[in-house]
Design a protein around this motif. Structure first.
Motif, mmCIF file in Angstrom:
data_model
loop_
_atom_site.group_PDB
_atom_site.id
_atom_site.type_symbol
_atom_site.label_atom_id
_atom_site.label_comp_id
_atom_site.label_asym_id
_atom_site.label_seq_id
_atom_site.Cartn_x
_atom_site.Cartn_y
_atom_site.Cartn_z
ATOM 1 N N PHE A 24 23.814 31.849 43.058
ATOM 2 C CA PHE A 24 24.248 31.704 44.464
ATOM 3 C C PHE A 24 25.555 32.495 44.788
ATOM 4 C CE2 PHE A 24 20.558 29.241 43.908
ATOM 5 C CZ PHE A 24 19.784 29.223 44.893
ATOM 6 N N LYS A 25 26.208 32.573 43.775
ATOM 7 C CA LYS A 25 27.598 32.893 43.871
ATOM 8 C C LYS A 25 28.015 33.868 45.293
ATOM 9 C CE LYS A 25 31.939 32.199 42.631
ATOM 10 N NZ LYS A 25 32.403 30.920 42.288
ATOM 11 N N ASN A 26 27.070 34.930 45.256
ATOM 12 C CA ASN A 26 27.670 35.610 46.406
ATOM 13 C C ASN A 26 26.479 35.856 47.493
ATOM 14 O OD1 ASN A 26 30.141 36.719 45.722
ATOM 15 N ND2 ASN A 26 29.390 37.806 44.035
ATOM 16 N N GLN A 27 25.686 34.591 47.411
ATOM 17 C CA GLN A 27 24.613 34.443 48.223
ATOM 18 C C GLN A 27 25.314 34.260 49.889
ATOM 19 O OE1 GLN A 27 22.157 30.555 49.292
ATOM 20 N NE2 GLN A 27 24.221 30.094 48.149
ATOM 21 N N PRO A 28 24.721 35.438 50.565
ATOM 22 C CA PRO A 28 25.127 35.493 51.869
ATOM 23 C C PRO A 28 24.965 33.924 52.752
ATOM 24 C CG PRO A 28 23.074 36.420 51.503
ATOM 25 C CD PRO A 28 23.489 35.867 50.428
ATOM 26 N N THR A 29 26.176 33.459 53.046
ATOM 27 C CA THR A 29 26.179 32.077 53.808
ATOM 28 C C THR A 29 25.580 32.390 55.171
ATOM 29 O OG1 THR A 29 28.317 32.791 54.485
ATOM 30 C CG2 THR A 29 27.918 31.280 52.531
ATOM 31 N N VAL A 30 25.166 31.574 55.713
ATOM 32 C CA VAL A 30 24.286 31.433 57.096
ATOM 33 C C VAL A 30 25.860 31.516 58.010
ATOM 34 C CG1 VAL A 30 22.842 30.612 58.704
ATOM 35 C CG2 VAL A 30 22.423 30.417 56.100
ATOM 36 N N ALA A 39 17.695 31.111 67.266
ATOM 37 C CA ALA A 39 17.483 30.155 68.176
ATOM 38 C C ALA A 39 17.270 30.967 69.379
ATOM 39 C CB ALA A 39 18.671 29.200 68.561
ATOM 40 N N GLY A 40 17.437 32.332 69.438
ATOM 41 C CA GLY A 40 17.156 32.912 70.639
ATOM 42 C C GLY A 40 18.222 32.734 71.953
ATOM 43 N N VAL A 41 19.333 32.546 71.364
ATOM 44 C CA VAL A 41 20.330 32.222 72.473
ATOM 45 C C VAL A 41 21.544 32.759 72.039
ATOM 46 C CG1 VAL A 41 19.703 29.918 73.069
ATOM 47 C CG2 VAL A 41 21.223 30.077 71.053
ATOM 48 N N VAL A 68 19.599 25.305 63.189
ATOM 49 C CA VAL A 68 20.594 25.033 62.229
ATOM 50 C C VAL A 68 19.882 24.419 61.193
ATOM 51 C CG1 VAL A 68 22.319 23.172 62.138
ATOM 52 C CG2 VAL A 68 22.374 24.949 64.188
ATOM 53 N N GLU A 69 18.991 23.494 61.528
ATOM 54 C CA GLU A 69 18.315 22.736 60.437
ATOM 55 C C GLU A 69 17.596 23.441 59.586
ATOM 56 O OE1 GLU A 69 17.742 19.147 58.786
ATOM 57 O OE2 GLU A 69 18.925 19.473 60.522
ATOM 58 N N ARG A 70 16.887 24.596 60.177
ATOM 59 C CA ARG A 70 15.875 25.360 59.552
ATOM 60 C C ARG A 70 16.570 26.572 58.524
ATOM 61 N NH1 ARG A 70 13.912 29.552 62.466
ATOM 62 N NH2 ARG A 70 14.130 28.206 64.240
#
Lengths: 353, 353
Positions: A24-30, A39-41, A68-70
């Motif tokens: 996960f080292k360069n896992q794109p963070t959310v 969320a469509g906002v 956020v949860e998802r």
DNA sequence: GGTTTTTTTGGCAGCGCTACCAATTTGCTG
DNA sequence: CAGCAAATTGGTAGCGCTGCCAAAAAAACC
């Protein structure tokens, strides 16, 4: 002290099969933007919901939280701090972690800071003013809301830097000097004075001192000099002293008293630079069959809990270490005006003096 | 314990005349761009010089440094961290600061981290797994290079979060379990086992236990259960135990032993959850004139320095606390592969068992 | 002297978020 | 239902720095 032997500790070193980190080292963070999209906002809406700041509808809130949860979103405080004015970091520049005083202060402060969503960062100067300056500079680079330092003696460079930084400065555990901004603690000089007064009141006249390196620990130095002055003022000047080179420790206290007594036979009381040292002295007496306090009285400083559980409770001065941290943190989070807060200290008569 | 009285601590609270903070509150801080302009070079050049990374001429270097000096520039690590990949923050999520174990670990780690220009941040869980999860989440928001936790028992949520974070995870002081990434410490089960084996070897058969809340301190729990198993396997099962509700402390140790002895008269040895507790027990014996170890043996855990200076050195297991911190930090700064490092422990025979 | 390398530089697009402002929607009043 | 205030929203310009790339300068070479 008996023989010693090393144990391998049971289980052999093991390699974890799950190389999560590498994968996960360069896992794109959310990012917040992704949450917003999911969320469509708008981004600002997500930001508002997450900080519970500004207005938004309950419906929006739910959608955002669901996203956020998802996505498993974790806000990036680095970015947040950069974008907003003022961080929620509080920097501690402390002399030592071996001396229980500082963990106690950190403990008090950390509880209050955590409640207020502040984050504590620290570094250790090892009682070196030069290192204090360097570390304070490094700390300022994090743009903390406040810098907390021990005592009120700092290099010119440190003072200048702190002044220019614009962040709050809190000086802890020593009120004998000019405060830069906020100071929380008590007077070490008063502590030394009262310790001497107490011993004199009890009738001790041949008083010695066992301490650790005073050049580094200026607060212990202040206590000692006031202690001596008070003795002098009552015609019972200090009879002898033993200063050990290293840091304060129980073993040094024991050693120090042993040396002092080897040189000076007619002492009736000994003042120690702190409770660690005093306990060492007390143990020496126990081991050597020296009656405490009838033959020799012992007085410490700090009021450690352990001093209450020894066969005879230690005579000492209890300092408000945890409270110092708490109050200091409180003043910072409430952005209180510059002030010095004297928390005082408590003389514990105990049974060793 | 003697009467106590409060002191005001000498000097009255004072207001600092220099309201530096307020004045400079929104003082425009010097930025890298301003340094670049002042030095007559580009921003990236300043950045390169300051980080000593990339190439630049000696002349340029001097001009930049002069400008930095002149303007009193302090780099903004927040911005730097955001712009670059990977921070130099290391987050500690520790159960307590009262238990000297953790300041010791921090001390070892902090020395290594400072050398490598990493910055330590911490928070205290108070032995609460739920709080650990919340604080770990808060820590991850700072995007640290690593998160250091005590032990290897964590909530499902904590584990999931740490796994997903992509940052290094170091579990400290307990090797009895599966490591998430890096683990540094020793086996608490082995410590309990060896403690029991030692007491048995010395011929003690009627053994009791005095401990603090084991549900919270799972490492103490592991030591205790292995200790009991070992006793059982040698036909000398634990005779009695006294568990105190609060945190471990010298006073609780003293109280615990007192209670245990009030119930059980024929014990020949007592194992304590750690040295603080054991010292309390030892002091109880000293105060009550119970001969140690001939009448009652005492065995602790941790190998605190104070245990070496008591009239009789404490029999205990010395744990590599500082080294644990050092090694953990070393592995993080070198970005070592996932691994478990067993530092072992040392059985100190002492003179109380 | 003219190239070809090598070294040194500056410009600028983000990093992920917040603050500000303007746009939109909703709620009320008369 | 118009008409205005209040509540919600989204867009976007930075926060101060680093990383990349191309431009410029210096050094090396034939």
């Amino acid at each position: 002290m008996g023989a010693e032997r090393w144990s391998s500790g049971g289980q052999p070193p093991q390699q974890s099969g799950l190389d999560v980190t590498m994968e996960f080292k360069n896992q794109p963070t959310v990012t917040l933007a992704e949450v917003a999209e999911a969320a469509g906002v708008g981004e600002s809406t997500v930001s508002r919901v997450l900080r519970n700041h500004g207005s938004f509808s309950g419906k929006t809130r739910e959608r955002v939280m669901a996203a956020v949860e998802r996505l498993g979103y974790v806000p990036n405080r680095i970015a947040g701090t950069l974008a907003s004015t003022g961080s929620r970091l509080v920097a501690f520049v402390i002399p030592s972690l071996s001396n229980i005083v500082f963990p106690d202060v950190l403990r008090g402060a950390s509880a209050v800071l955590e409640e207020n969503r502040y984050q504590a960062v620290f570094s250790v100067t090892d009682y070196d003013p030069g290192k204090e300056e360097a570390l304070a500079a490094a700390m300022l680079a994090w743009r903390p809301a406040a810098v907390m330092l021990a005592g009120c003696e700092h290099t010119e460079g440190t003072v200048k830097m702190l002044r220019a930084s614009g962040c709050r400065v809190v000086e802890l555990l020593d009120l004998d000097g000019d405060a830069l901004d906020i100071a929380v603690g008590f007077s070490n000089r008063a502590a030394g004075r009262e310790s001497a007064a107490f011993l004199l009141k009890r009738g001790y006249r041949r008083i010695g001192y066992v301490g650790h390196d005073l050049n580094r620990d200026t607060r212990a130095g202040k206590r000692f000099s006031s202690f001596c002055e008070t003795l002098g003022a009552h015609d019972a000047p200090l009879v002898a002293r033993e200063i050990l080179a290293g840091a304060s420790s129980v073993e040094n206290g024991r050693l120090g008293l042993e040396r002092l007594l080897a040189r000076t036979t007619d002492l009736d009381a000994v003042y120690f630079s702190n409770d660690d040292m005093a306990l060492g002295g007390y143990f020496h007496c126990l081991a050597q069959g020296i009656a405490v306090p009838s033959k020799l009285a012992i007085f410490g400083y700090n009021g450690l809990d352990i001093g209450r559980a020894t066969p005879q409770p230690l005579s000492t001065i209890r300092t408000p270490r945890v409270a110092t941290g708490e109050i200091a943190a409180q003043l910072v989070v409430t952005n209180a005006p510059p002030q010095s807060v004297d928390l005082g200290f408590e003389l514990v008569e105990g049974a060793t003096a």
